[in-house]
Write a protein that holds these residues in place. Structure first.
Motif, short mmCIF file in Angstrom:
data_model
loop_
_atom_site.label_atom_id
_atom_site.label_comp_id
_atom_site.label_asym_id
_atom_site.label_seq_id
_atom_site.Cartn_x
_atom_site.Cartn_y
_atom_site.Cartn_z
N ALA A 101 31.53 34.79 29.21
CA ALA A 101 31.09 34.32 30.52
C ALA A 101 31.48 32.87 30.73
O ALA A 101 31.39 32.35 31.85
N LEU A 102 31.92 32.19 29.66
CA LEU A 102 32.22 30.76 29.74
C LEU A 102 33.64 30.46 30.22
O LEU A 102 33.88 29.41 30.80
N PHE A 103 34.59 31.34 29.95
CA PHE A 103 35.96 31.10 30.40
C PHE A 103 36.72 32.42 30.47
O PHE A 103 36.26 33.45 29.99
N SER A 104 37.90 32.35 31.08
CA SER A 104 38.75 33.53 31.23
C SER A 104 40.16 33.19 30.77
O SER A 104 40.57 32.03 30.78
N ALA A 105 40.87 34.21 30.38
CA ALA A 105 42.28 34.08 30.03
C ALA A 105 42.99 35.33 30.56
O ALA A 105 42.80 36.42 30.03
N PHE A 106 43.72 35.16 31.63
CA PHE A 106 44.38 36.28 32.27
C PHE A 106 45.79 36.46 31.72
O PHE A 106 46.51 35.48 31.53
N ARG A 107 46.15 37.72 31.45
CA ARG A 107 47.49 38.06 30.96
C ARG A 107 48.16 38.95 31.97
O ARG A 107 47.57 39.89 32.49
N ARG A 108 49.41 38.68 32.21
CA ARG A 108 50.21 39.52 33.11
C ARG A 108 51.12 40.44 32.30
O ARG A 108 51.39 41.56 32.72
N ASN A 109 51.61 39.95 31.15
CA ASN A 109 52.53 40.71 30.30
C ASN A 109 51.94 40.87 28.91
O ASN A 109 51.38 39.91 28.37
N VAL A 110 52.09 42.06 28.34
CA VAL A 110 51.70 42.28 26.95
C VAL A 110 52.75 43.17 26.28
O VAL A 110 53.43 43.94 26.95
N THR A 111 52.87 43.02 24.98
CA THR A 111 53.70 43.88 24.16
C THR A 111 52.78 44.51 23.14
O THR A 111 52.03 43.80 22.46
N VAL A 112 52.80 45.83 23.05
CA VAL A 112 51.91 46.54 22.14
C VAL A 112 52.67 47.59 21.36
O VAL A 112 53.70 48.09 21.81
N LEU A 113 52.16 47.92 20.17
CA LEU A 113 52.65 49.07 19.42
C LEU A 113 51.76 50.24 19.75
O LEU A 113 50.54 50.13 19.68
N VAL A 114 52.38 51.35 20.12
CA VAL A 114 51.61 52.53 20.48
C VAL A 114 52.15 53.73 19.72
O VAL A 114 53.31 53.76 19.30
#
Length: 153
Positions: free
Chosen positions: A119-132
């Motif tokens: 609730a104290l801060f946010s970090a928005f991501r537009r791009n991610v790379t994941v192993l699936v």
């Protein structure tokens, strides 16, 4: 070989040592069994037989399946799913098949996602790379799904 290579089982390594002993015996330079085991361990990047046998698998690695992998989403394909418990829609930006039935997917979210549970801060991501996996699920270190991809029709 390096430490990153797949190690043979201890039984397979002992068979290698036996063949190595026979080779040197035929060449007139006999090796003891212990020397042959130490040589095989060194060939596989381990400092001695005890270190090798502790790291060796109990059974050989599973072979890749004979059937083809499922089709991967193409670059630019729309996908939707859940990332860190947040629903998303996105486009695939990168696709790469990896050994072991895994895929590296780079996705660009249509709307940035807050990746912080605070609730104290946010970090928005537009791009991610994941192993699936082939079924589109990525797991964190605890085995919980972090991202579930579904191809949109």
């Amino acid at each position: 070989m390096t430490l990153d290579d797949t190690l043979p089982t201890a039984a397979a390594a002992k068979a290698q040592a036996k063949r190595l002993r026979a080779h040197f015996q035929a060449a007139g330079r006999p090796l003891s069994h212990a020397e042959a085991l130490e040589a095989v361990a060194a060939l596989h990047g381990r400092r001695d037989w005890n270190t090798f046998s502790a790291a060796a698998p109990e059974s050989p690695p599973a072979a890749e399946p004979d059937h083809p992998r499922p089709p991967l989403p193409a670059v630019g394909s729309p996908v939707r799913g859940v990332y860190l418990k947040r629903p998303f829609t996105a486009r695939v930006m990168e696709v790469k098949a990896l050994p072991g039935g895994l895929y590296r997917l780079g996705v660009r979210f249509d709307t940035p996602i807050d990746v912080v549970d605070s609730a104290l801060f946010s970090a928005f991501r537009r791009n991610v790379t994941v192993l699936v996996t082939a079924d589109g699920v990525s797991c964190d270190a605890g085995g919980r799904p972090t991202q579930v991809l579904r191809l949109t029709p």
